[in-house]
Every structure is written in C-alpha cells, then in structure tokens.
Write a protein that holds these residues in place. Structure first.
Motif, mmCIF file in Angstrom:
data_model
loop_
_atom_site.group_PDB
_atom_site.id
_atom_site.type_symbol
_atom_site.label_atom_id
_atom_site.label_comp_id
_atom_site.label_asym_id
_atom_site.label_seq_id
_atom_site.Cartn_x
_atom_site.Cartn_y
_atom_site.Cartn_z
ATOM 1 N N ILE A 71 -45.919 -49.533 24.070
ATOM 2 C CA ILE A 71 -45.319 -49.145 25.205
ATOM 3 C C ILE A 71 -43.709 -48.876 25.192
ATOM 4 O O ILE A 71 -43.368 -47.776 25.920
ATOM 5 C CB ILE A 71 -45.751 -50.223 26.504
ATOM 6 N N ILE A 72 -43.000 -49.665 24.629
ATOM 7 C CA ILE A 72 -41.558 -49.575 24.662
ATOM 8 C C ILE A 72 -41.274 -47.961 23.889
ATOM 9 O O ILE A 72 -40.436 -47.223 24.386
ATOM 10 C CB ILE A 72 -40.776 -50.619 23.907
ATOM 11 N N ILE A 90 -50.749 -58.760 21.464
ATOM 12 C CA ILE A 90 -49.685 -58.481 22.362
ATOM 13 C C ILE A 90 -48.381 -57.873 22.053
ATOM 14 O O ILE A 90 -47.657 -57.074 22.608
ATOM 15 C CB ILE A 90 -49.311 -59.843 23.226
ATOM 16 N N THR A 91 -47.867 -58.291 20.898
ATOM 17 C CA THR A 91 -46.916 -57.419 20.053
ATOM 18 C C THR A 91 -47.148 -55.956 19.987
ATOM 19 O O THR A 91 -46.461 -55.245 20.275
ATOM 20 C CB THR A 91 -46.667 -58.275 18.820
ATOM 21 N N LEU A 107 -48.945 -54.069 21.483
ATOM 22 C CA LEU A 107 -49.098 -53.225 22.790
ATOM 23 C C LEU A 107 -47.577 -53.156 23.420
ATOM 24 O O LEU A 107 -47.398 -52.160 23.894
ATOM 25 C CB LEU A 107 -50.234 -54.148 23.856
ATOM 26 N N VAL A 108 -46.897 -54.107 23.235
ATOM 27 C CA VAL A 108 -45.674 -54.043 23.980
ATOM 28 C C VAL A 108 -44.666 -53.313 23.151
ATOM 29 O O VAL A 108 -44.029 -52.568 23.759
ATOM 30 C CB VAL A 108 -44.855 -55.720 23.974
#
Length: 134
Positions: free
Chosen positions: A18-19, A11-12, A14-15
């Motif tokens: 994306i940012i 999750i970390t 991917l986020v």
C-alpha cells in the motif's frame, strides 16, 4: 490455521504494498515529467524517475497480490538505498532517512522470507508441486 509468523508476513506485505502504490501513484499524478526534472536536478538521469515510479506502483500491487515478492522486495530495497544515499542522507536520521530505514528493513525481510500464505507465489508453488507429483 495460519501461524502468527504467517499472519505477520501477510500484514507486512500488504502494508509495504500500500505504501509503495501510494508513492508510485503520487509520482504519476504529480506529473512524472516534473519528477524526472527533479531527478535530473539532483544528478540522476530523468528516465530513472519513470523506473522508480513503475517499481513503486506495480511493485506495490505485486506485493499485495504476493506475486514475485522476493524480487519486488529486492527492487524496493534498491530504491530505498538510492533515496537514502542520494536524497535523504544530508538531512540526517530524524526528519531525513528514518522512514527509509524501516522501509528498507521491511523490504529485506520480505526478500528473505517470501510472500507467505495467501499469495500468488504460494499458489504457483503448490501448482508446480502438484504437477510434479501427478
């Protein structure tokens, strides 16, 4: 079955990816020449705008894929340190560099832990282990 820690790393990754894709795209879509001019106006060589935009865009893609996560995360950490000290420090913590601090912390965390499961890094590592064993 994946452990909670592994899910958290994914999750970390991917986020953060994306940012940084969005930040990199924004620099190119806003006119990278304009961004280079702004970099020059704050005392940085204009070409560094291109370097930062490439790190953000392609680094974000690499993070999502889990490719070179440790190295990309270190580059992103350097970009965040540059942003904090060259641009945002004067604005103070609130409304200034608080977002940069968390992005820096996340990038350092990924540099330390690596990409985790469901990543190209892991696939490459497993391929090497299989080749050595076989």
């Amino acid at each position: 079955m994946m452990k909670k820690k592994e899910i958290g790393i994914i999750i970390t990754r991917l986020v953060l990816g994306i940012i940084f894709i969005i930040h990199g795209l924004d620099k190119f879509q806003s006119g990278i020449g304009n961004i280079a001019g702004w970099f020059e106006s704050i005392g940085l060589p204009g070409f560094t705008a291109y370097i930062v935009a490439i790190i953000e865009l392609f680094g974000g893609i690499a993070l999502i894929l889990g490719l070179g996560t440790r190295y990309v995360s270190m580059l992103i950490a350097l970009v965040m340190l540059g942003a904090m000290f060259k641009v945002k420090l004067a604005a103070g913590f609130l409304g200034g560099y608080e977002l940069d601090v968390i992005l820096l912390a996340v990038s350092i965390q990924l540099a330390l832990t690596g990409s985790g499961q469901l990543s190209i890094d892991q696939w490459i590592s497993r391929s090497k282990e299989t080749a050595i064993e076989g």
